[in-house]
Design a protein around this motif. Sequence first.
Motif, PDB file in Angstrom:
ATOM      1  N   PHE A 123       0.835  -1.197   0.000  1.00  0.00           N
ATOM      2  CA  PHE A 123       0.000   0.000   0.000  1.00  0.00           C
ATOM      3  C   PHE A 123       0.878   1.259   0.000  1.00  0.00           C
ATOM      4  N   SER A 124       0.377   2.333  -0.565  1.00  0.00           N
ATOM      5  CA  SER A 124       1.148   3.580  -0.617  1.00  0.00           C
ATOM      6  C   SER A 124       1.344   4.174   0.776  1.00  0.00           C
ATOM      7  N   SER A 125       0.423   3.885   1.673  1.00  0.00           N
ATOM      8  CA  SER A 125       0.554   4.259   3.084  1.00  0.00           C
ATOM      9  C   SER A 125      -0.170   3.182   3.896  1.00  0.00           C
ATOM     10  N   PRO A 126       0.186   3.027   5.170  1.00  0.00           N
ATOM     11  CA  PRO A 126      -0.456   1.973   5.979  1.00  0.00           C
ATOM     12  C   PRO A 126      -1.979   2.083   5.966  1.00  0.00           C
ATOM     13  N   VAL A 127      -2.622   0.899   5.915  1.00  0.00           N
ATOM     14  CA  VAL A 127      -4.081   0.808   5.818  1.00  0.00           C
ATOM     15  C   VAL A 127      -4.610   0.083   7.051  1.00  0.00           C
ATOM     16  N   PRO A 128      -5.622   0.643   7.705  1.00  0.00           N
ATOM     17  CA  PRO A 128      -6.206  -0.026   8.874  1.00  0.00           C
ATOM     18  C   PRO A 128      -6.799  -1.387   8.500  1.00  0.00           C
ATOM     19  N   LEU A 129      -6.699  -2.326   9.423  1.00  0.00           N
ATOM     20  CA  LEU A 129      -7.291  -3.659   9.246  1.00  0.00           C
ATOM     21  C   LEU A 129      -8.796  -3.556   9.427  1.00  0.00           C
ATOM     22  N   GLU A 130      -9.417  -3.028   8.403  1.00  0.00           N
ATOM     23  CA  GLU A 130     -10.844  -2.776   8.397  1.00  0.00           C
ATOM     24  C   GLU A 130     -11.330  -3.096   6.978  1.00  0.00           C
ATOM     25  N   LYS A 131     -12.403  -3.846   6.864  1.00  0.00           N
ATOM     26  CA  LYS A 131     -12.872  -4.309   5.560  1.00  0.00           C
ATOM     27  C   LYS A 131     -12.988  -3.191   4.532  1.00  0.00           C
ATOM     28  N   LYS A 132     -13.651  -2.106   4.885  1.00  0.00           N
ATOM     29  CA  LYS A 132     -13.888  -1.013   3.946  1.00  0.00           C
ATOM     30  C   LYS A 132     -12.574  -0.398   3.465  1.00  0.00           C
ATOM     31  N   GLU A 133     -11.628  -0.214   4.380  1.00  0.00           N
ATOM     32  CA  GLU A 133     -10.338   0.393   4.037  1.00  0.00           C
ATOM     33  C   GLU A 133      -9.510  -0.535   3.145  1.00  0.00           C
ATOM     34  N   ILE A 134      -9.486  -1.808   3.491  1.00  0.00           N
ATOM     35  CA  ILE A 134      -8.724  -2.776   2.690  1.00  0.00           C
ATOM     36  C   ILE A 134      -9.319  -2.869   1.291  1.00  0.00           C
ATOM     37  N   LEU A 135     -10.627  -3.001   1.213  1.00  0.00           N
ATOM     38  CA  LEU A 135     -11.291  -3.094  -0.080  1.00  0.00           C
ATOM     39  C   LEU A 135     -11.062  -1.829  -0.912  1.00  0.00           C
ATOM     40  N   GLY A 136     -11.075  -0.686  -0.259  1.00  0.00           N
ATOM     41  CA  GLY A 136     -10.814   0.568  -0.962  1.00  0.00           C
ATOM     42  C   GLY A 136      -9.436   0.602  -1.596  1.00  0.00           C
ATOM     43  N   ASN A 137      -8.487  -0.092  -0.998  1.00  0.00           N
ATOM     44  CA  ASN A 137      -7.125  -0.116  -1.519  1.00  0.00           C
ATOM     45  C   ASN A 137      -6.867  -1.257  -2.497  1.00  0.00           C
ATOM     46  N   LEU A 138      -7.709  -2.270  -2.477  1.00  0.00           N
ATOM     47  CA  LEU A 138      -7.571  -3.383  -3.430  1.00  0.00           C
ATOM     48  C   LEU A 138      -8.485  -3.221  -4.632  1.00  0.00           C
ATOM     49  N   GLY A 139      -9.508  -2.391  -4.489  1.00  0.00           N
ATOM     50  CA  GLY A 139     -10.541  -2.255  -5.514  1.00  0.00           C
ATOM     51  C   GLY A 139     -10.022  -1.904  -6.889  1.00  0.00           C
ATOM     52  N   SER A 140      -9.026  -1.029  -6.971  1.00  0.00           N
ATOM     53  CA  SER A 140      -8.544  -0.623  -8.301  1.00  0.00           C
ATOM     54  C   SER A 140      -7.891  -1.785  -9.043  1.00  0.00           C
ATOM     55  N   ILE A 141      -7.193  -2.650  -8.328  1.00  0.00           N
ATOM     56  CA  ILE A 141      -6.582  -3.823  -8.959  1.00  0.00           C
ATOM     57  C   ILE A 141      -7.677  -4.800  -9.385  1.00  0.00           C
ATOM     58  N   LEU A 142      -8.637  -5.029  -8.503  1.00  0.00           N
ATOM     59  CA  LEU A 142      -9.733  -5.942  -8.825  1.00  0.00           C
ATOM     60  C   LEU A 142     -10.552  -5.426 -10.003  1.00  0.00           C
ATOM     61  N   ASP A 143     -10.856  -4.126 -10.004  1.00  0.00           N
ATOM     62  CA  ASP A 143     -11.615  -3.542 -11.111  1.00  0.00           C
ATOM     63  C   ASP A 143     -10.857  -3.662 -12.422  1.00  0.00           C
TER      64      ASP A 143
END
Length: 151
Positions: A123-143
């Motif tokens: 991640f470009s910066s640390p991401v909280p272990l929270e579903k919404k935050e993780i998905l927000g950071n993985l979404g662009s790759i998945l899309d």
Amino acid sequence: MWTIDLEDEYFKIYDDRKTLAGYFAPEYGDIQPEDKAHQVIQDMIKNHDPIKGGYMMLPLVKFGIFEDGKEMSLDYVEQQLREVHNRILAWKNMLTEKGIAHHKILVSHTDHDMLSITLGIIFSSPVPLEKKEILGNLGSILDFAHQKGLL
């Protein structure tokens, strides 16, 4: 379009049809002592501690030829291998376009006719272990993978 659910110490990724699309295993760091790792990870999840990245496992390619007793023609095998080759090239292009340098490929543990790819995600910066935050950071790759017909 995507949803994720926590299961034990990793996340399952689902598409909009509720079909399992992959997994994300956070990189929890070097936890000491090792015999307390499970509890420490559970506390990290509960506290939404930040992580620097992890590993996303996705289906790479299904061959359609490695089934016991399946009779095939030479034309069928040639066609399947051509499609496998094209799919691998599409994945290779995606990794280049998204700047994903680290990956590994394994035979799928649930289907021996399939290869899976594990992407090292930073991640470009640390991401909280929270579903919404993780998905927000993985979404662009998945899309992106979905748009390319890879998921």
